[in-house]
Motif scaffolding. Structure first.
Motif, PDB file in Angstrom:
ATOM      1  N   GLU A   1       0.751  -0.887   0.009  1.00 19.16           N
ATOM      2  CA  GLU A   1       0.353   0.206  -0.196  1.00 19.16           C
ATOM      3  C   GLU A   1       0.634   1.186  -0.226  1.00 19.16           C
ATOM      4  O   GLU A   1       0.654   2.169  -0.804  1.00 19.16           O
ATOM      5  CB  GLU A   1      -0.612  -0.199   1.107  1.00 19.16           C
ATOM      6  CG  GLU A   1      -1.916  -1.450   1.179  1.00 19.16           C
ATOM      7  CD  GLU A   1      -2.461  -1.416   2.649  1.00 19.16           C
ATOM      8  OE1 GLU A   1      -3.909  -1.742   2.551  1.00 19.16           O
ATOM      9  OE2 GLU A   1      -2.350  -1.438   3.502  1.00 19.16           O
TER      10      GLU A   1
ATOM     11  N   SER B   1       1.937   1.521  -3.537  1.00 20.67           N
ATOM     12  CA  SER B   1       0.889   1.909  -3.677  1.00 20.67           C
ATOM     13  C   SER B   1       0.545   3.952  -3.814  1.00 20.67           C
ATOM     14  O   SER B   1       0.321   4.465  -5.192  1.00 20.67           O
ATOM     15  CB  SER B   1       0.238   1.543  -3.515  1.00 20.67           C
ATOM     16  OG  SER B   1      -1.212   1.214  -4.746  1.00 20.67           O
TER      17      SER B   1
ATOM     18  N   ILE C   1       3.099   5.687  -3.011  1.00 24.11           N
ATOM     19  CA  ILE C   1       4.295   6.518  -3.722  1.00 24.11           C
ATOM     20  C   ILE C   1       3.964   6.654  -5.196  1.00 24.11           C
ATOM     21  O   ILE C   1       4.295   7.768  -6.174  1.00 24.11           O
ATOM     22  CB  ILE C   1       5.721   6.018  -3.646  1.00 24.11           C
ATOM     23  CG1 ILE C   1       5.735   6.345  -1.830  1.00 24.11           C
ATOM     24  CG2 ILE C   1       6.635   5.915  -4.430  1.00 24.11           C
ATOM     25  CD1 ILE C   1       6.824   4.776  -1.351  1.00 24.11           C
ATOM     26  N   GLU C   2       3.715   4.778  -5.780  1.00 21.32           N
ATOM     27  CA  GLU C   2       3.647   5.461  -7.287  1.00 21.32           C
ATOM     28  C   GLU C   2       2.329   6.239  -8.075  1.00 21.32           C
ATOM     29  O   GLU C   2       2.755   7.119  -9.057  1.00 21.32           O
ATOM     30  CB  GLU C   2       3.430   3.482  -8.145  1.00 21.32           C
ATOM     31  CG  GLU C   2       2.957   3.532  -8.863  1.00 21.32           C
ATOM     32  CD  GLU C   2       1.488   2.711  -9.173  1.00 21.32           C
ATOM     33  OE1 GLU C   2       1.750   1.660  -9.114  1.00 21.32           O
ATOM     34  OE2 GLU C   2       0.539   3.258 -10.080  1.00 21.32           O
ATOM     35  N   SER C   3       1.002   6.120  -7.058  1.00 23.16           N
ATOM     36  CA  SER C   3       0.524   7.128  -7.426  1.00 23.16           C
ATOM     37  C   SER C   3       0.038   8.450  -7.535  1.00 23.16           C
ATOM     38  O   SER C   3      -0.322   9.800  -8.510  1.00 23.16           O
ATOM     39  CB  SER C   3      -0.868   6.798  -7.106  1.00 23.16           C
ATOM     40  OG  SER C   3      -0.891   7.032  -5.548  1.00 23.16           O
ATOM     41  N   SER C   4       1.228   9.072  -6.285  1.00 24.65           N
ATOM     42  CA  SER C   4       1.252  10.045  -5.972  1.00 24.65           C
ATOM     43  C   SER C   4       1.986  10.519  -5.246  1.00 24.65           C
ATOM     44  O   SER C   4       1.899  11.793  -4.045  1.00 24.65           O
ATOM     45  CB  SER C   4      -0.156  11.015  -5.103  1.00 24.65           C
ATOM     46  OG  SER C   4      -0.549   9.792  -4.464  1.00 24.65           O
ATOM     47  N   GLY C   5       3.243  10.127  -5.506  1.00 26.21           N
ATOM     48  CA  GLY C   5       4.853   9.708  -4.218  1.00 26.21           C
ATOM     49  C   GLY C   5       4.804  12.244  -4.756  1.00 26.21           C
ATOM     50  O   GLY C   5       5.353  11.940  -3.894  1.00 26.21           O
ATOM     51  N   GLN C   6       4.897  12.294  -5.418  1.00 28.79           N
ATOM     52  CA  GLN C   6       5.429  13.907  -6.055  1.00 28.79           C
ATOM     53  C   GLN C   6       4.600  14.553  -5.334  1.00 28.79           C
ATOM     54  O   GLN C   6       4.970  15.809  -4.381  1.00 28.79           O
ATOM     55  CB  GLN C   6       5.516  13.924  -7.348  1.00 28.79           C
ATOM     56  CG  GLN C   6       3.965  14.475  -8.152  1.00 28.79           C
ATOM     57  CD  GLN C   6       3.644  12.946  -8.910  1.00 28.79           C
ATOM     58  OE1 GLN C   6       3.620  12.203  -8.444  1.00 28.79           O
ATOM     59  NE2 GLN C   6       3.317  13.355  -9.867  1.00 28.79           N
TER      60      GLN C   6
END
Lengths: 256, 256, 256
Positions: free
Chosen positions: C32, C35, C37-42
């Motif tokens: 999770e 997930s 980080i991948e979708s909205s880490g920035q």
């Protein structure tokens, strides 16, 4: 724990007779179930495959195996029992349980009316082959059950063979042992605790305020059910006095 | 179904004209989207990439492909159409849709005011190249639309080329076809059902009580939208009479 | 952004001094966290490991490393600081922080009473080795703090070495800077903004209505905290005017 602290209540170890956490799975995917196991499997005793979700979930057998191999006992939610019973399909219910290789079943009458003697007969019959938990209380807001009747049913069902009885609250937590505003029905709960061995009751407590209320009233190892998968860790912090709501609960007076 | 039961309503098969479930994706990661597909892809017809999330989501093209390959039709939420239109960028909207290789578009005026003739022009234009769904109703609590106007707009938009019309409720479910307390605006919904073919309407119904209400009123195959990804299985049990709320809905009288 | 649009407010880039988003992790699994980080880490600056969850979370060190490597700064929620302090274990707190190789700590007094001078001493001491954020406000509904005191505490704590101060709201968002009905306590917030540099305040805003309220009042780059992991993308659309609630916020008058 990741760091040793004083004044942390002792939790019962698995397999637990008391201090149980039952999680509600409403159709987790395999990877979500894996995620639950990885993050908090040791805190979860049972996984209820909620209401009829087991009939429409993909990869059901694989998910059941996944839980069992990780030491979480999966079982079919009580509504599923009723779905079979109202259709006169008790034998098919048993067949479905066996196909899934489950060792725990739930008997309930939250949606349909079931005379308590009939319910207890089902419990006795099933208790010969499975661990049985049975649920007391209606899912309907317009059905009022007097306190004495809650207690009598719990006693009868435990005598009939139920290992534990569950006190109904639904996933929404505003029915049965709770008032419409989600607060605890203290009179009813007090009455139950005075007459039924508290180790034998699992309280459905989907909301944080309800979980904190039971932990303050009945201790770190109170049996709680209908916990959302992503709230297991939070519940464990409540049980251990590691969240604001129970921060002072287990501290000695001189630290308060 | 994982076990054959009697008195389960027949669900329409994919690709569905009726019995549609539209899921709201507010920025799922690739693995979360994969999880949705694995656990309940066959129950999902459309995935709405909600409001402007498609502009800030990572791996957007990959996710769109993932959904399409699995037979779930993704599309851009209506607010995104409005975000382009209010900036005078209709051609850019079309370009963005084409870059993503989408075949379904939504036209709405929930955030901005759009004369219904202008809206219908957009619908006609887009209907030449895409399947169009259009949304009726404001996202603002202070905008009251009379019942006749709801009906007229729905009729005009269907005539202009909309395949389906969506009745607005927001993600929170307290607007449009619902009252502030999330209960159904029964008078409005009755009026719509009397004048618009019910197969052509998708009702936004983010809350369980709303989903159950529509299923009881309009049947197992009512079109429902704004379903949370982790509620798809639960909704399917409601549709099939496999949850407390609709337990008796599809049973013959002699079993009730 | 996945498509260039006009009238989108400029967001500050990472590492941000302002425009911060702090996410609440209540026990995410590794997958999770991956997930998120991948979708909205920035879009995420900090990840708060909420209350005492870090003590009972599996794979804690691995998760901390995962976040750090992806440029999200993890830290221990303030309640954990208090859990150590009330037990007289300040040195152990520091040891736990160092074992996890964290460079950010939170100091708070939301659950226990702590004289503000004592709190500021802790802040000074910790500020020599870590970036410190400190939280003002009680988690208890029955504790009322006058507006002047909020402001004085914030000023003292910033002087003592806090990089930012957090305004308390709990995960539920009905405490501190909010009224019981979740609406903003506008008088208090106005007062704070007049006397404390707004760049130095992180507002806990778990609900969408609260996030939208702050963005409308203080702009796209207001610092917001206690954001649920699956709401990061939605928050980013609010900040950029890409959702109904802030649709008109950043448009020039001629387009409104």
């Amino acid at each position: 724990m990741n760091y040793n602290l004083s004044f942390i209540p002792a939790r019962t170890p698995k397999p637990r007779e008391y201090g149980l956490t039952m999680v509600m799975d409403k159709g987790l995917s395999m990877s979500e179930a894996q995620s639950l196991i990885e993050s908090s499997g040791q805190y979860v005793d049972f996984v209820k495959l909620g209401f009829g979700t087991s009939l429409v979930t993909n990869n059901l057998k694989e998910k059941v195996k996944l839980y069992k191999n990780a030491g979480l006992r999966p079982y079919l939610g009580g509504t599923l029992f009723e779905i079979f019973i109202i259709r006169g399909m008790f034998d098919d219910f048993v067949k479905f349980v066996d196909e899934l290789e489950l060792d725990l079943v739930e008997v309930s009458d939250g949606s349909m009316e079931l005379d308590n003697h009939v319910k207890c007969d089902y419990i006795s019959k099933l208790a010969k082959r499975y661990t049985v938990i049975s649920e007391v209380g209606s899912k309907r807001a317009d059905v009022h059950i007097p306190d004495e009747e809650w207690i009598n049913m719990m006693k009868h069902e435990l005598s009939a063979g139920s290992w534990k009885v569950i006190a109904e609250a639904r996933e929404s937590g505003n029915i049965g042992i709770y008032n419409q505003d989600h607060s605890a029905n203290t009179k009813l709960i007090d009455d139950i605790v005075r007459h039924v061995k508290v180790e034998n009751v699992i309280w459905e407590a989907p909301l944080k305020s309800q979980q904190a209320w039971f932990i303050k009233m009945l201790g770190a190892n109170v049996n709680l059910g209908n916990i959302a998968p992503n709230e297991v860790i939070s519940l464990e912090t409540l049980r251990l006095g590691l969240r604001g709501d129970t921060f002072f609960q287990f501290l000695p007076d001189e630290l308060k």
